[in-house]
Design a protein around this motif. Sequence first.
Motif, PDB file in Angstrom:
ATOM      1  N   ALA A   6      -2.355   5.984  46.645  1.00  0.00           N
ATOM      2  CA  ALA A   6      -2.111   4.739  46.127  1.00  0.00           C
ATOM      3  C   ALA A   6      -2.692   3.892  47.128  1.00  0.00           C
ATOM      4  O   ALA A   6      -3.504   2.760  46.760  1.00  0.00           O
ATOM      5  CB  ALA A   6      -0.734   4.483  45.721  1.00  0.00           C
ATOM      6  N   ALA A   7      -2.504   3.899  48.341  1.00  0.00           N
ATOM      7  CA  ALA A   7      -2.900   2.739  49.520  1.00  0.00           C
ATOM      8  C   ALA A   7      -4.747   3.040  49.492  1.00  0.00           C
ATOM      9  O   ALA A   7      -5.055   2.041  49.532  1.00  0.00           O
ATOM     10  CB  ALA A   7      -2.358   3.238  50.843  1.00  0.00           C
ATOM     11  N   LEU A   8      -5.304   4.151  49.459  1.00  0.00           N
ATOM     12  CA  LEU A   8      -6.620   4.024  49.586  1.00  0.00           C
ATOM     13  C   LEU A   8      -7.413   3.651  48.595  1.00  0.00           C
ATOM     14  O   LEU A   8      -8.301   2.954  48.477  1.00  0.00           O
ATOM     15  CB  LEU A   8      -6.945   5.509  50.073  1.00  0.00           C
ATOM     16  N   SER A   9      -6.743   3.937  47.203  1.00  0.00           N
ATOM     17  CA  SER A   9      -7.327   3.637  45.884  1.00  0.00           C
ATOM     18  C   SER A   9      -7.083   1.910  45.980  1.00  0.00           C
ATOM     19  O   SER A   9      -8.321   1.167  45.393  1.00  0.00           O
ATOM     20  CB  SER A   9      -6.696   4.161  44.734  1.00  0.00           C
ATOM     21  N   VAL A  10      -6.346   1.356  46.016  1.00  0.00           N
ATOM     22  CA  VAL A  10      -6.011  -0.034  45.986  1.00  0.00           C
ATOM     23  C   VAL A  10      -6.664  -0.853  47.086  1.00  0.00           C
ATOM     24  O   VAL A  10      -7.324  -1.910  46.848  1.00  0.00           O
ATOM     25  CB  VAL A  10      -4.452  -0.425  45.767  1.00  0.00           C
ATOM     26  N   TYR A  11      -6.875  -0.413  48.250  1.00  0.00           N
ATOM     27  CA  TYR A  11      -7.581  -0.694  49.106  1.00  0.00           C
ATOM     28  C   TYR A  11      -8.960  -1.103  48.728  1.00  0.00           C
ATOM     29  O   TYR A  11      -9.459  -2.278  48.892  1.00  0.00           O
ATOM     30  CB  TYR A  11      -7.333  -0.122  50.400  1.00  0.00           C
ATOM     31  N   ALA A  12      -9.708   0.180  48.188  1.00  0.00           N
ATOM     32  CA  ALA A  12     -11.014   0.015  48.117  1.00  0.00           C
ATOM     33  C   ALA A  12     -11.102  -0.721  46.993  1.00  0.00           C
ATOM     34  O   ALA A  12     -12.042  -1.848  47.086  1.00  0.00           O
ATOM     35  CB  ALA A  12     -11.516   1.681  47.748  1.00  0.00           C
ATOM     36  N   ALA A  13     -10.398  -0.957  46.065  1.00  0.00           N
ATOM     37  CA  ALA A  13     -10.472  -1.942  44.661  1.00  0.00           C
ATOM     38  C   ALA A  13     -10.291  -3.255  45.385  1.00  0.00           C
ATOM     39  O   ALA A  13     -11.065  -3.967  44.727  1.00  0.00           O
ATOM     40  CB  ALA A  13      -9.279  -1.362  43.749  1.00  0.00           C
ATOM     41  N   GLY A  67     -11.432  -3.864  36.120  1.00  0.00           N
ATOM     42  CA  GLY A  67     -11.430  -2.403  35.837  1.00  0.00           C
ATOM     43  C   GLY A  67     -11.396  -1.613  37.179  1.00  0.00           C
ATOM     44  O   GLY A  67     -10.690  -0.552  37.066  1.00  0.00           O
ATOM     45  N   LEU A  68     -11.758  -2.216  38.293  1.00  0.00           N
ATOM     46  CA  LEU A  68     -11.553  -1.564  39.455  1.00  0.00           C
ATOM     47  C   LEU A  68      -9.835  -1.401  40.019  1.00  0.00           C
ATOM     48  O   LEU A  68      -9.534  -0.487  40.149  1.00  0.00           O
ATOM     49  CB  LEU A  68     -12.276  -2.310  40.640  1.00  0.00           C
ATOM     50  N   MET A  69      -9.233  -2.531  39.482  1.00  0.00           N
ATOM     51  CA  MET A  69      -7.756  -2.528  39.847  1.00  0.00           C
ATOM     52  C   MET A  69      -7.038  -1.551  39.285  1.00  0.00           C
ATOM     53  O   MET A  69      -6.065  -0.813  39.370  1.00  0.00           O
ATOM     54  CB  MET A  69      -7.208  -3.930  39.873  1.00  0.00           C
ATOM     55  N   CYS A  70      -7.681  -1.626  37.690  1.00  0.00           N
ATOM     56  CA  CYS A  70      -6.987  -0.696  36.813  1.00  0.00           C
ATOM     57  C   CYS A  70      -7.117   0.824  37.142  1.00  0.00           C
ATOM     58  O   CYS A  70      -6.110   1.489  37.084  1.00  0.00           O
ATOM     59  CB  CYS A  70      -7.417  -1.029  35.298  1.00  0.00           C
ATOM     60  N   LEU A  71      -8.100   1.171  37.700  1.00  0.00           N
ATOM     61  CA  LEU A  71      -8.430   2.511  38.137  1.00  0.00           C
ATOM     62  C   LEU A  71      -7.514   3.016  39.430  1.00  0.00           C
ATOM     63  O   LEU A  71      -6.904   3.966  39.453  1.00  0.00           O
ATOM     64  CB  LEU A  71      -9.881   2.759  38.645  1.00  0.00           C
ATOM     65  N   ALA A  72      -7.329   1.815  40.104  1.00  0.00           N
ATOM     66  CA  ALA A  72      -6.305   2.171  41.341  1.00  0.00           C
ATOM     67  C   ALA A  72      -4.939   2.394  40.861  1.00  0.00           C
ATOM     68  O   ALA A  72      -4.281   3.130  41.438  1.00  0.00           O
ATOM     69  CB  ALA A  72      -6.253   0.908  42.289  1.00  0.00           C
ATOM     70  N   PHE A  73      -4.575   1.347  39.936  1.00  0.00           N
ATOM     71  CA  PHE A  73      -3.106   1.453  39.146  1.00  0.00           C
ATOM     72  C   PHE A  73      -3.008   2.556  38.519  1.00  0.00           C
ATOM     73  O   PHE A  73      -1.827   3.457  38.728  1.00  0.00           O
ATOM     74  CB  PHE A  73      -2.919   0.219  38.139  1.00  0.00           C
ATOM     75  N   LEU A  74      -3.992   3.251  37.930  1.00  0.00           N
ATOM     76  CA  LEU A  74      -3.928   4.761  37.325  1.00  0.00           C
ATOM     77  C   LEU A  74      -3.773   5.611  38.258  1.00  0.00           C
ATOM     78  O   LEU A  74      -3.097   6.560  37.747  1.00  0.00           O
ATOM     79  CB  LEU A  74      -5.042   4.808  36.344  1.00  0.00           C
ATOM     80  N   THR A  75      -4.533   5.574  39.186  1.00  0.00           N
ATOM     81  CA  THR A  75      -4.367   6.629  40.481  1.00  0.00           C
ATOM     82  C   THR A  75      -2.772   6.646  40.695  1.00  0.00           C
ATOM     83  O   THR A  75      -2.015   7.853  40.998  1.00  0.00           O
ATOM     84  CB  THR A  75      -5.393   6.113  41.604  1.00  0.00           C
ATOM     85  N   ASP A  79       7.298   5.193  46.473  1.00  0.00           N
ATOM     86  CA  ASP A  79       6.204   5.808  47.207  1.00  0.00           C
ATOM     87  C   ASP A  79       4.797   5.044  46.922  1.00  0.00           C
ATOM     88  O   ASP A  79       4.035   4.476  47.646  1.00  0.00           O
ATOM     89  CB  ASP A  79       6.078   7.221  47.414  1.00  0.00           C
ATOM     90  N   VAL A  80       4.564   4.979  45.612  1.00  0.00           N
ATOM     91  CA  VAL A  80       3.489   4.410  45.246  1.00  0.00           C
ATOM     92  C   VAL A  80       3.323   2.863  45.425  1.00  0.00           C
ATOM     93  O   VAL A  80       2.254   2.126  45.696  1.00  0.00           O
ATOM     94  CB  VAL A  80       3.310   4.720  43.661  1.00  0.00           C
ATOM     95  N   ILE A  81       4.367   2.105  45.114  1.00  0.00           N
ATOM     96  CA  ILE A  81       4.798   0.791  45.169  1.00  0.00           C
ATOM     97  C   ILE A  81       4.173   0.437  46.582  1.00  0.00           C
ATOM     98  O   ILE A  81       3.627  -0.802  47.015  1.00  0.00           O
ATOM     99  CB  ILE A  81       5.877   0.197  44.751  1.00  0.00           C
ATOM    100  N   ALA A  82       4.853   1.070  47.638  1.00  0.00           N
ATOM    101  CA  ALA A  82       4.659   0.877  49.122  1.00  0.00           C
ATOM    102  C   ALA A  82       3.052   1.056  49.443  1.00  0.00           C
ATOM    103  O   ALA A  82       2.710   0.390  50.348  1.00  0.00           O
ATOM    104  CB  ALA A  82       5.484   1.786  49.945  1.00  0.00           C
ATOM    105  N   GLY A  83       2.469   2.219  48.906  1.00  0.00           N
ATOM    106  CA  GLY A  83       1.178   2.269  49.157  1.00  0.00           C
ATOM    107  C   GLY A  83       0.269   1.204  48.399  1.00  0.00           C
ATOM    108  O   GLY A  83      -0.713   0.807  49.295  1.00  0.00           O
ATOM    109  N   PHE A  84       0.568   0.621  47.435  1.00  0.00           N
ATOM    110  CA  PHE A  84      -0.077  -0.314  47.187  1.00  0.00           C
ATOM    111  C   PHE A  84       0.203  -1.733  47.795  1.00  0.00           C
ATOM    112  O   PHE A  84      -0.962  -2.418  48.128  1.00  0.00           O
ATOM    113  CB  PHE A  84       0.549  -0.935  45.506  1.00  0.00           C
TER     114      PHE A  84
END
Length: 300
Positions: A180-187, A213-221, A235-240
């Motif tokens: 979650a952290a890596l995906s939302v960081y990149a997005a 669209g990028l943020m949606c992909l991170a959220f779906l991850t 865990d996911v919220i903290a990663g975000f």
Amino acid sequence: MVIMAGTVMLAYYFEYTDTFTVNVQGFFCHDSAYRKPYPGPEDSSAVPPVLLYSLAAGVPVLVIIVGETAVFCLQLATRDFENQEKTILTGDCCYINPLVRRTVRFLGIYTFGLFATDIFVNAGQVVTGNLAPHFLALCKPNYTALGCQQYTQFISGEEACTGNPDLIMRARKTFPSKEAALSVYAAMYLTMYITNTIKAKGTRLAKPVLCLGLMCLAFLTGLNRVAEYRNHWSDVIAGFLVGISIAVFLVVCVVNNFKGRQAENEHIHMDNLAQMPMISIPRVESPLEKNHITAFAEVT
């Protein structure tokens, strides 16, 4: 370069060595929060690590290179090349191409943030030792030997588990969620880059669609991690939060919203002028003015 090398080395020690010991967190007998079925290895996930890491490393590089090339060509076509930021090397005639400078700068900061996110996440996982939703399926505790007569009995210690030690250790490292952290960081980094860099006409609707669209992909991850019982919602919220915080900090405080050095220098110069104290210059009386006053006094 020294800071970058140190960051990479620290991420390596967190990821591939046993230098940092994971905190062993206990659990209650038959705790329903950790009794979810084992979803299988990470490679069997709908978003496997290879796919996630490839997208997080490749897509931003491609977007930034294409974006900077387009901006450079547009400025070159409008004959605005001479006004771009320069790095003086020898005299006033030699400078690094603005395209190369900006591309290397933005990609370098992005890479640094990627490793920094990994370090923050690994540090949190090592310190907390939070258990995965499927922890008991891997731990395989012997409830009879442990004397679990009541659900409120607390079990602590590594000897309580009889399963695979490697899988158990991975199940103890879930908070915050690295995926979650890596995906939302990149997005988030790409979203802020697109928003602050692309200024062409006709992109008023395209930019929000691409960014959302990028943020949606991170959220779906992150949602997929919860749906597959690999992480808790916390865990996911903290990663975000970790990924978004690092991306916003780097963009706002380090690269100044992807503005050039020339804009930064002009801003600093204007601030210095605004803070400069007013100097009062003494008035010097002119001889002509003095003679005029004397003649006027004689007439009166």
